[in-house]
Enzyme design. Structure first.
Site, PDB file in Angstrom:
ATOM      1  N   THR A   1       4.140  -5.239   1.982  1.00  0.00           N
ATOM      2  CA  THR A   1       4.896  -5.220   3.218  1.00  0.00           C
ATOM      3  C   THR A   1       4.727  -6.539   3.969  1.00  0.00           C
ATOM      4  OG1 THR A   1       4.275  -2.945   3.301  1.00  0.00           O
ATOM      5  CG2 THR A   1       5.332  -3.855   5.250  1.00  0.00           C
TER       6      THR A   1
ATOM      7  N   GLY B   1      -0.754  -0.786   0.609  1.00  0.00           N
ATOM      8  CA  GLY B   1      -1.155   0.511   1.111  1.00  0.00           C
ATOM      9  C   GLY B   1      -0.034   1.526   0.979  1.00  0.00           C
TER      10      GLY B   1
ATOM     11  N   ASP C   1       0.253  -8.892  -1.017  1.00  0.00           N
ATOM     12  CA  ASP C   1       0.523  -7.714  -0.226  1.00  0.00           C
ATOM     13  C   ASP C   1       2.006  -7.394  -0.411  1.00  0.00           C
ATOM     14  OD1 ASP C   1       0.300  -5.827   1.813  1.00  0.00           O
ATOM     15  OD2 ASP C   1       1.128  -7.274   3.243  1.00  0.00           O
TER      16      ASP C   1
END
EC number: 7.6.2.1
Lengths: 1147, 339
Positions: free
Chosen positions: A407, A693, A405
């Site tokens: 963040t 994202g 990921d």
């Protein structure tokens, strides 16, 4: 569980069944509706224990014998009991019994602990309202529909709908730290109109059936008032207090139980995760099959040969060995069958029980080293690594793909407001203390460019920042008593005085679910707009010295699909305003085009610098518009079905036609040593994929900063932007691009497969969520698999892949895609937030970072580490060592049992296939339990064939063991051949020795047990010394167990043979061992055989020398020199500015 | 359930063990160790090998098969099982002094004393003198638990029942006259078997202990009369019985019969002609077995065994050759340590 199913079955088809009806306080509702007798819900007893006293034995035994290995041993044991077999049932019964007992004790103890914990919860005193008076009850007695009173700092005994709170604003605060680790205070609201006079309240709640999602709840409350139409109120997660959460900052609340006991969301969430199995386990099973085949064929060969042998004249029943009457009467085929079983039993030690025990122990004990490692300790959160499962230790050494990921994982998720842009003018914040004073009047010092937007726009922008969020002000905890009042006074006072020193406010602190919001609120504070808090739906803002009040009408919550959130507020003057903030891609289409152009440039520039950008827009709602929106929102919130969809539709409808005010840039700093970690992983041959994202530009710059993309990396983009170029159909363009990239990465670089070092072009691949959807769900089915293949091949040939704009589920999809691709590579997912849970669960190994976004990732992970940088050591050092250890353990176990049993097999050829055991029963039993178990266990816990530092310095060492290198067929065959060689040597070596007339110098002869004991002694010494040769890391423990085991063997043998054992019917080994030692020839033959067995082991490493330890040392020197040459690495700026080399991008 | 996070200071212990930093010896098998090591081992092995071989060469062994398969052989007449108390005589010559002490073995071939059921067919408690087991022997002894009259067999079981019962008289032929060579029947079984493991019941006379029992079917005399010459050598501690009860490991085996240590023959059997008178009782031809007698003397390494010496020589020289090869290889391709 059963009861629930039962209820469902009986609960009436007519009334079932997406919802349940609850009568508050068990009061039937008046008139209008016919009273439906409430169905029986389960009680509030939590049962996490598996067993009761009565069913423990049968159930536990059943569970244990469901394991294939245990079952196999049970069968062997039963055969031994029933059939007249060569070895006594004790030989296999004792180890099995031991294993079963130990496991049962462990499980029983764990279950006892669970019982205790359950009892603590179930007997917890609670207050239940009966006829308006609180009555003390045990927690387990709560029924659905009971009204329960909970005091401050107590945990909720079941899932409650909040009816009444002691706070004036009809809210209560709750922490869910024990549920998902988020320690912030969450606000929950009472249901309107129920707050007063609970006694007379007559209402029913209709809500969905229990489901595990902690953040979803849909329900509806019907309130019946005399002579009125029943009022309907919608219920959402904000009204639901979850069992396990704790009441904070609120004196007491009253709530009605909706889900109890095993139906609470907490209980539903703790039902077991699916078991992950490691590749090693699969290898073990494959090897087991091979050995099972060996076992069967051995038994078959012996049985056949036995009957061939008995056909020879005189050998079926020589006069000295007459058969008993029973044997003569037995059917020939039955005899054959029992002979076959007997041989099975005789050779069954080839598959040892103890291997399972040792593997389990190794995994269990070995996993402690991760938790113990002080390098994983993070002083900030005062925690080290956490191991949730010990089954996957070795998998850490096999990782081929890392999905990370961005963040909170690559970056710190520690947001800092960097700059903003209002109407196209950039504002950069320089220094907080010096320029704070003059700043309410003029924003001059803030502006980098001397041009400014109008101050009205600036104020509007800052107000938007202050209003458009869900941040709470952290209430001081200095006054535990009367906190509420104190807090109120403080706020009131500040309002009255109109002057609050800035320092305490800075300290005051904010709580929010997303750190971005805090950064923005703090950012606005620096510009003079301080958010004072939310009080009874009124937001207060301190604008320099004035307090502005806004009535909060609606919050249009953030969700990752919409990627924006809004608030609707009413100013004092009565205007209704909507403020919206969100990702540029979700805001730009909803504002006027000409405004976009002014801002877009700034947003993109900020993004390339690695900042997280948000755009802020607003809109004035006319009274009608508001009415419409209000109605829509309320309706949607009341909907029982498809509430989410309906809400989204209304949100989309409301958030249109806004005008853009500006954009913000928040810096998310890289994690410590993120770049070094990524570099090391890539050096280890691991492919790193970033799944985020976030925006492509932001993510790309993070990738550059992490050195996942180098400057010479050629970027291949498959994004909406590249797809929409040249005005062609997206599908065509997708096809074209895929083929082009495929050509580039796969076909044009045949070298890439063989060596990826010299002069090869590195490729980086960027794909976004929308394009990925197109690849995965192409319009025609035939294309889908084709595209998938192309896509995978491209990805596999790129050094790094960046997937941006991913929804959580898409992340899991990607992981699944790679996991199931050719060669089924081992995948690892690492993330810190709830949005990473799906991919953490999907990957072979899931790693959670103990980050700021709550604890869901940690809870669902297999391993949790405090920081990303710890991943390097976890994989390169721990993983590598664990893999080598367990691989060696497994191979060694098969080897040592093969050369244990092979002489016994060979002996059958010399004893007329009569199943005569070569070794004494004590040796058969103890071989795996005592004589050879400890050294390998110590080895498999302590071995460091290469030191940890070296492993960390030379990432390439990791790729040496990639693809399950030590447990593939060639090494397995090597070990098997070694076992065969040793077995043959032991047996025939001693056989040649027995060609002698007499071994001792007194002319006496040795018998068969002496023969077996000599073979066994050679065996024990050889396998132990073989392990000693393999040991590269001799700690005192290794010395102790290796020499200790050998000494123990000798002492045991002397002792075992030194006494007439009263409980044994046959004193077979009496003085055999001591007598054996009295013979010089025996000594000589044992030394000879041990040395001859180990000779290949000694020679092999010498012949393999060139890349031995010296080369390794050299490498180490080189790498340390390399470290000196690049001193920039530790102290480098966190973001390199040179990377945004757009020209490299292939479009 | 919910894992409680310890809020207290939970820093891991900084000990060498938990950090996997225990001081360790890291041996590396490098050429520098292995080549000299191999040379040393090789030389030592060659030395041992030579010693073994020389010793083994000096051990004299003489084997005489007396099964009587050939029609011409002296014992052929005894192979007919109908003849009882058959005696045959084999003459042989010793060319030079057979150095003493000489051990006299009998050997059986193709005889599976290591059959599992055969091996289990005895009652250890009975053999340790426990009278309770005289009346009801263990079931393992089947089919030799009780005779047809339902009387318990003592000692029960197949092993005892099949005890070797040929006997030998060795004579030296001096000028046509026979001089019987004294045979020493003591100390042919394991000391522990004789003194600890096998015990007679403590009843005197021993015969009384066997009241109500019968002798094993194949035995000519009951257990208490095994040795008529020496009353102390009877019952379960009869030396021949003990030797027989220790099962051989392989189907071709030898068992010690007597030692020649006494009188004129204490220094060995002098060169000359000898005659061996065999009381031929033990049938082996039904299962194609062979019987033989073996005379041998022993050294510090036990009996004659060429294998051990040769193996040591071969492996010793192999080690030396390997080290030379390695030396050449390393000389050619340089020692990796040094660059």
């Amino acid at each position: 569980m059963l009861r629930r199913i039962f209820n469902r079955l009986l609960g009436g088809d007519e009334r079932r069944v997406d919802s349940r009806t609850i009568y508050i306080g068990h009061r039937s509702c008046p008139a209008s509706e016919a009273f439906i007798p409430p169905p029986k819900f389960c009680d509030n007893r939590i049962v996490s224990s598996k067993y009761t006293i009565w069913n423990f034995l049968p159930k536990n035994l059943f569970e244990q014998f469901r394991r294939i290995a245990n079952f196999y041993f049970l069968i062997i044991f039963l055969v031994q009991v029933i059939v007249d077999t060569p070895t006594s049932p004790v030989t296999s019964g004792l180890p099995l019994f031991f294993v079963i007992i130990v496991t049962a004790i462990k499980q029983g103890y764990e279950d006892w602990l669970r019982h205790k914990a359950d009892n603590e919860v179930n007997k917890y005193p609670v207050k239940v309202l009966e006829d308006g008076k609180p009555v003390d009850k045990d927690s387990e007695k709560i029924k659905v529909g009971d009204v329960v009173e909970v005091k401050e700092n107590e945990t909720f005994p079941c899932d409650l709908i909040l009816l009444q709170s002691s706070r004036d604003d009809n809210t209560c605060f709750v922490t869910t730290a024990s549920l998902d680790g988020e320690s912030n205070h969450k606000t929950h609201y009472t249901v309107p109109d129920t707050e007063k006079d609970l006694d007379s309240l007559s209402a029913t709640i209709e809500c969905e059936q229990p489901q595990p999602d902690l953040y979803k709840f849909v329900g509806r409350m019907h309130i019946y008032k005399s002579n009125q139409e029943p009022a309907v109120r919608s219920l959402g997660p904000e009204n639901l207090l979850l069992k396990g959460a704790t009441l904070k900052n609120t004196q007491k609340i009253l709530g009605v139980a909706v889900y109890t006991g095993m139906e609470t969301k907490m209980a539903l969430n703790y039902q077991g995760k699916s078991q992950k199995r490691s590749v090693v386990e699969k290898s073990i099973n494959a090897f087991l099959l091979v050995y099972l085949c060996i076992l069967l064929s051995k038994a078959l060969v012996c049985t056949t040969l036995k009957y061939v042998f008995q056909n020879k004249p005189g050998q079926d029943e020589p006069w000295y060995n007459e058969k008993t009457q029973r044997e003569k009467d037995t059917n020939l085929y039955l005899k054959m069958f029992t002979d076959f079983l007997s041989f099975m039993v005789l050779f069954n030690f080839i598959i040892p029980v103890s291997m399972y025990v040792t593997v389990e122990m190794q995994k269990f004990l070995g996993s402690f080293f991760i938790g113990w490692d002080k390098d994983f300790y993070d002083p900030e959160i005062k925690e080290g690594a956490l191991v949730n499962t010990s089954d996957l230790n070795e998998e850490l050494g096999q990782v081929e793909y890392v999905f990370t990921d961005k963040t909170g994982t690559l970056t710190q998720n520690n947001m800092e407001f960097i700059e903003c842009c209002i109407d196209g003018f950039q504002y950069k914040y320089h220094d907080s203390s010096s320029e704070l004073d003059g700043f309410g009047v003029t924003y001059g010092p803030m502006s980098k460019l001397q041009q400014k937007a109008g101050w009205e726009r600036e104020e509007l922008f800052l107000r938007a920042l202050c209003l458009c969020h869900t941040v709470q002000v952290k209430e001081s905890t200095e006054q535990p008593q009367g906190q509420e009042d104190g807090q109120k006074n403080q706020v009131d006072g500040s309002v009255l005085d109109g002057e609050v020193p800035s320092a305490p406010q800075e300290e005051k602190g904010f709580i929010a679910s997303s750190p971005d919001e805090i950064a923005l609120v703090k950012g606005a504070m620096r510009y003079g707009f301080t958010f004072m808090g939310l009080e009874s739906k009124t937001m207060k803002i301190l604008n320099k010295n004035d307090v502005e009040m806004y009535e909060l009408l609606h919050v249009l919550n953030f969700d990752p699909v919409r990627r924006r959130m809004s608030v609707i507020v009413r100013t004092r003057s009565g205007d209704t305003l909507l403020f919206c903030k969100g990702a540029d891609s979700s805001i730009f289409p909803r504002v006027k085009l000409e405004e976009v152009e002014r801002i877009r440039m700034h947003v993109e520039r900020s993004a390339t610098e690695g900042y997280r950008t948000l755009c802020v827009a607003y809109k004035c709602l006319s009274a009608e518009e508001y009415e419409h929106a209000d109605k829509g929102l309320k309706e949607a919130r009341l909907a029982l079905q498809d509430r989410e969809e309906k809400l989204t539709a209304v949100y989309n409808q409301v958030e249109t036609g806004m005008s853009l005010i500006g954009a913000t840039a928040v810096e998310d700093r890289l994690q410590e040593e993120a770049a070094e970690t990524m570099e090391a992983l890539q050096g280890a041959g691991i492919k790193v994929w970033v799944l985020t994202g976030d925006k492509m530009e932001t993510a790309k710059s993070t990738c550059y900063a992490c050195r996942l993309f180098q400057r010479n990396t050629e970027l291949l983009e498959l994004t909406v932007r590249t797809l929409e170029e040249r005005g062609r159909r997206r599908e065509d363009r997708l096809h074209e691009l895929l083929l082009e990239y495929h050509k580039k990465t796969v076909q044009d670089s045949p070298l890439a497969k063989t060596s990826w070092s010299v002069g090869n072009q590195d490729y980086g691949f960027i794909v976004d969520g929308a394009s990925l959807t197109m690849v995965l769900n192409s319009s025609s089915d035939s294309n889908t698999s084709h595209y998938k293949n192309l896509f995978l091949q491209i990805c596999q040939n790129c050094t790094a892949v960046l997937c941006c704009r991913m929804a959580p589920l898409q992340k899991a999809q990607i992981v699944k895609l790679v996991k199931n691709s050719k060669g089924s590579p081992i995948t690892l997912s690492i993330g810190d937030g709830a949005n990473d849970v799906s991919m953490i669960l999907e990957a072979h190994v899931g790693i959670g970072i103990k980050g700021k976004e709550g604890r869901q990732a940690v809870r669902n992970s297999d391993y949790a580490i405090p920081k990303l940088k710890h991943l390097k050591k976890l994989l390169l050092a721990h993983g590598h060592l664990y893999y080598v250890r367990i691989a060696h353990l497994v191979q060694y176990f098969f080897y040592k049992n093969l050369c244990f049993i092979l002489p016994q097999f060979l002996y059958q050829f010399f004893c007329g296939y009569s199943q005569q055991p070569l070794y004494d029963a004590a040796y058969l039993t103890m071989y795996n339990i005592c004589f050879t178990s400890m050294p390998i266990l110590a080895y498999s816990l302590l071995e460091q064939h290469i030191g940890m530092e070296v492993l960390l310095c030379n990432a390439t060492l990791y790729s040496d063991i990639a693809k399950n290198a030590m447990l593939r067929w060639p090494p397995f065959i090597y070990w098997t051949l070694l076992g065969v060689y040793h077995g043959l040597l032991f047996f025939f070596g001693v056989r040649l020795l027995f060609g002698n007339l007499a071994l001792p110098d007194n002319g006496q002869v040795f018998g068969n047990w002496s023969y077996g004991t000599i073979v066994f002694t050679v065996l024990v010494f050889t396998v132990t010394l073989k392990l000693a040769l393999d040991t590269r890391h001799w700690t005192w423990i290794n010395h102790f167990v290796i020499w200790g085991s050998l000494a123990f063997y000798v002492l045991f043998s002397l002792f075992w043979g030194g006494i007439i054992w009263p409980f044994l019917s046959q004193q077979r080994l009496y003085f055999v061992f001591a007598n054996m030692l009295s013979s010089v020839s025996t000594w000589l033959v044992m030394i000879l055989l041990v040395l001859l067995s180990l000779l290949p082991e000694i020679l092999l490493p010498v012949l393999r020398k060139p890349r031995g330890p010296h080369a390794r040392q050299k490498k180490m020197v080189e790498s340390s020199e390399g470290g000196l040459q690049s001193p920039r690495s530790p102290a480098r700026p966190l973001l390199m500015r040179t990377f945004s080399d757009e020209s490299n991008t292939v479009i | 359930m919910v894992k409680e996070e310890l809020s207290t200071e939970n820093r891991p212990d900084n000990t060498a063990f938990t950090q996997q930093r225990l001081p360790a010896w890291q041996p590396i098998l490098s050429a520098g160790i292995i080549i000299p090591g191999f040379v040393l081992i090789g030389l030592a092995f060659i030395g041992i090998g030579v010693a073994l071989l020389v010793t083994s060469q000096s051990i004299q062994v003489m084997e005489i098969d007396y099964t009587g398969v050939d029609q011409g052989s002296p014992c052929f007449k005894c192979t007919d099982s109908t003849v009882s108390n058959c005696k045959c005589e084999i003459e042989f010559t010793i060319d030079k002094l057979f150095e003493g002490p000489v051990f006299f073995y009998y050997g059986l071939s193709n005889y599976f004393q290591n059959y599992r059921k055969y091996g289990a067919s005895k009652d250890a408690s009975q053999l340790s003198g426990d009278l309770d087991y005289f009346t009801s022997p263990a079931t393992e002894c089947d089919p030799y638990i009780k005779d047809n009259n339902d009387k318990p067999i003592v000692p029960c079981g197949s092993i005892a029942n099949s005890m070797f019962n040929d006997s030998f008289v060795l004579s030296r032929l001096i000028n046509g006259a026979k001089e019987v060579v004294p045979l020493d029947g003591k100390g042919i079984s394991w000391w522990t078997d004789y003194n600890v493991k096998y015990r007679n019941p403590s009843i005197t006379p021993l015969k009384n202990a066997f009241n109500g029992t019968v002798k094993p079917i194949n035995w000519p005399r009951p257990a208490y009369e095994l040795d008529t010459s020496d009353p102390a050598n009877n019952g379960f501690i009869n030396q021949d019985f003990l030797v027989w009860m220790r099962r051989a490991a392989l189907p071709n085996f030898r068992k010690l019969y007597r030692r020649i240590t006494e009188g004129n023959y204490a220094d060995g059997l002098p060169a000359g002609d000898y005659s061996l008178e065999i009381t031929y009782n033990y049938p082996v031809l039904s299962f194609d077995g062979r019987k033989k007698v073996v005379f041998s003397n022993v050294s510090w390494m036990g009996g004659k065994n060429e294998f051990l010496g040769i193996a040591y020589l071969v492996i010793g020289s192999l080690c030396v050759i390997m080290s030379i090869v390695m030396l050449i290889v390393y000389a050619k391709f340089k020692f990796p340590d040094e660059d």
